[in-house]
Write an enzyme that holds these catalytic residues in place. Structure first.
Site, mmCIF file in Angstrom:
data_model
loop_
_atom_site.group_PDB
_atom_site.id
_atom_site.type_symbol
_atom_site.label_atom_id
_atom_site.label_comp_id
_atom_site.label_asym_id
_atom_site.label_seq_id
_atom_site.Cartn_x
_atom_site.Cartn_y
_atom_site.Cartn_z
ATOM 1 N N SER A 7 2.745 -2.003 10.468
ATOM 2 C CA SER A 7 4.166 -2.027 10.803
ATOM 3 C C SER A 7 4.858 -3.357 10.494
ATOM 4 C CB SER A 7 4.381 -1.634 12.273
ATOM 5 O OG SER A 7 3.916 -0.306 12.484
ATOM 6 N N HIS A 15 -9.807 1.126 4.034
ATOM 7 C CA HIS A 15 -8.569 1.322 4.797
ATOM 8 C C HIS A 15 -8.844 2.295 5.937
ATOM 9 C CE1 HIS A 15 -4.562 2.696 5.880
ATOM 10 N NE2 HIS A 15 -4.128 1.545 5.392
ATOM 11 N N LYS A 19 0.152 4.269 -0.500
ATOM 12 C CA LYS A 19 -0.481 5.524 -0.034
ATOM 13 C C LYS A 19 -0.150 6.645 -1.024
ATOM 14 C CE LYS A 19 -0.307 3.500 4.486
ATOM 15 N NZ LYS A 19 -0.391 3.628 5.915
ATOM 16 N N ASN A 27 0.874 -1.180 0.000
ATOM 17 C CA ASN A 27 0.000 0.000 0.000
ATOM 18 C C ASN A 27 0.909 1.226 0.000
ATOM 19 O OD1 ASN A 27 -1.831 2.007 0.405
ATOM 20 N ND2 ASN A 27 -2.378 1.407 2.500
ATOM 21 N N GLU A 42 -6.044 -4.932 10.037
ATOM 22 C CA GLU A 42 -5.040 -3.924 10.368
ATOM 23 C C GLU A 42 -5.451 -3.178 11.629
ATOM 24 O OE1 GLU A 42 -2.614 -2.608 6.673
ATOM 25 O OE2 GLU A 42 -4.466 -1.464 6.710
ATOM 26 N N GLY A 52 1.686 2.343 10.706
ATOM 27 C CA GLY A 52 2.649 3.439 10.601
ATOM 28 C C GLY A 52 3.250 3.874 11.926
ATOM 29 N N GLU A 66 -7.306 4.747 7.055
ATOM 30 C CA GLU A 66 -7.107 6.172 6.730
ATOM 31 C C GLU A 66 -8.306 6.722 5.961
ATOM 32 O OE1 GLU A 66 -3.177 5.743 5.044
ATOM 33 O OE2 GLU A 66 -2.477 5.205 7.042
HETATM 34 P P1 PGA Z 1 2.404 0.381 7.648
HETATM 35 O O1 PGA Z 1 0.996 0.629 6.876
HETATM 36 O O2 PGA Z 1 2.966 -0.910 7.112
HETATM 37 O O3 PGA Z 1 3.245 1.568 7.262
HETATM 38 O O4 PGA Z 1 2.098 0.307 9.090
HETATM 39 C C1 PGA Z 1 0.112 -0.418 6.644
HETATM 40 C C2 PGA Z 1 -1.141 0.078 5.954
HETATM 41 O O5 PGA Z 1 -1.570 1.207 6.214
HETATM 42 O O6 PGA Z 1 -1.730 -0.624 5.120
#
Ligand code: PGA
Length: 256
Positions: free
Chosen positions: A217, A101, A11, A9, A171, A177, A103
């Protein structure tokens, strides 16, 4: 042999030029690996502006490297300024759309009902939605993890066609993140719960094989332990998918 799915992903990172360079390099490196008969798929969720670049590199339908968008409009066409058309994702050779997601849920206010509408549209076009579910830190601390995940699953699974392909990514919001990866016990428990829910409550055909990915992460150094968990089929990776070497290591973590 369980099916393995490793999804990136990106982003809001990388431009079309960087996308082509990255995918060319990644493709060459993964082709040099001996993956044998491993049932493995790699999916790039890239910015919609870069889909055409990805389609130039990943055009072969035989390849196990696929791509898609991180979001789409819930409507097929119309007066929806600034939205992403799932039909265009398909037209460009994309096969997946990430929906729900965290976000999108928290920063853009997407509700379960809208996310389900997107899932229905995506499936109707013959694309595969990957639904993201997961609890916030406060919800985990209040012991509501299963309840939250169940609610998110229910809103989606009662609307989409369960006989058409879809995938789930668990997730935990507090692990995205932040560098705080969920413990093996925490991941194991939620993935087992999701598998059981798909089988017993929603009677999803082939629920035993349906890919359930973990995200939050994930790095090369924690991937090999997590991938051994029975109901973890792979990962949805943000930060560590932005470098060829680190994402490649994650995709090969099942060999370690
Ligand atoms: P991350 O993001 O691996 O940077 O924690 C995962 C995601 O948002 O899908």
């Amino acid at each position: 042999m369980k099916k393995l799915v490793f999804a990136a992903n990106w982003k809001l990172h990388k431009n079309p030029h960087e996308t082509r360079d990255f995918l060319n390099s990644f493709k060459q490196k993964i082709e040099n690996e001996n993956l044998g008969s491993q049932n493995l798929e790699i999916i790039y969720f890239i910015p919609a502006t870069n889909l055409e670049s990805a389609s130039q590199i990943l055009a072969s339908k035989q390849s196990n490297i696929r791509f898609g968008s991180q979001n789409c409009c819930a409507k097929a066409t119309g007066a929806f300024t600034g939205e992403i058309s799932a039909a265009t994702v398909k037209d460009l050779g994309g096969q997946y759309v990430l929906v729900g997601h965290s976000e999108r849920r928290t920063l853009f206010g997407e509700k379960d009902s809208l996310i389900a509408e997107k899932g229905v549209l995506v499936q109707g076009l013959g694309l595969t939605p990957m639904l993201c579910v997961g609890e916030s830190l406060a919800e985990r601390e209040q012991g509501q993890t299963e309840q939250v995940v169940l609610h998110q699953l229910e809103a989606f699974l009662t609307k989409i066609n369960l006989s058409f392909p879809f995938m789930i990514a668990y997730e935990p919001v507090w692990a995205i993140g932040t560098g705080k990866v969920a413990s093996l016990e925490q991941v194991d428990a939620v993935h087992n719960f999701i598998r059981k829910t798909l089988i017993e409550r929603f009677k999803v055909p082939n629920a035993e094989q349906l890919p359930i990915l973990y995200g939050g992460s994930v790095k090369a150094d924690n991937a090999s332990e997590l991938i051994r968990l029975k109901n973890v089929n792979g990962f949805l990776v943000g930060g560590a998918s932005l470098e060829v070497e680190s994402f490649l290591k994650i995709c090969l973590s099942f060999q370690v």
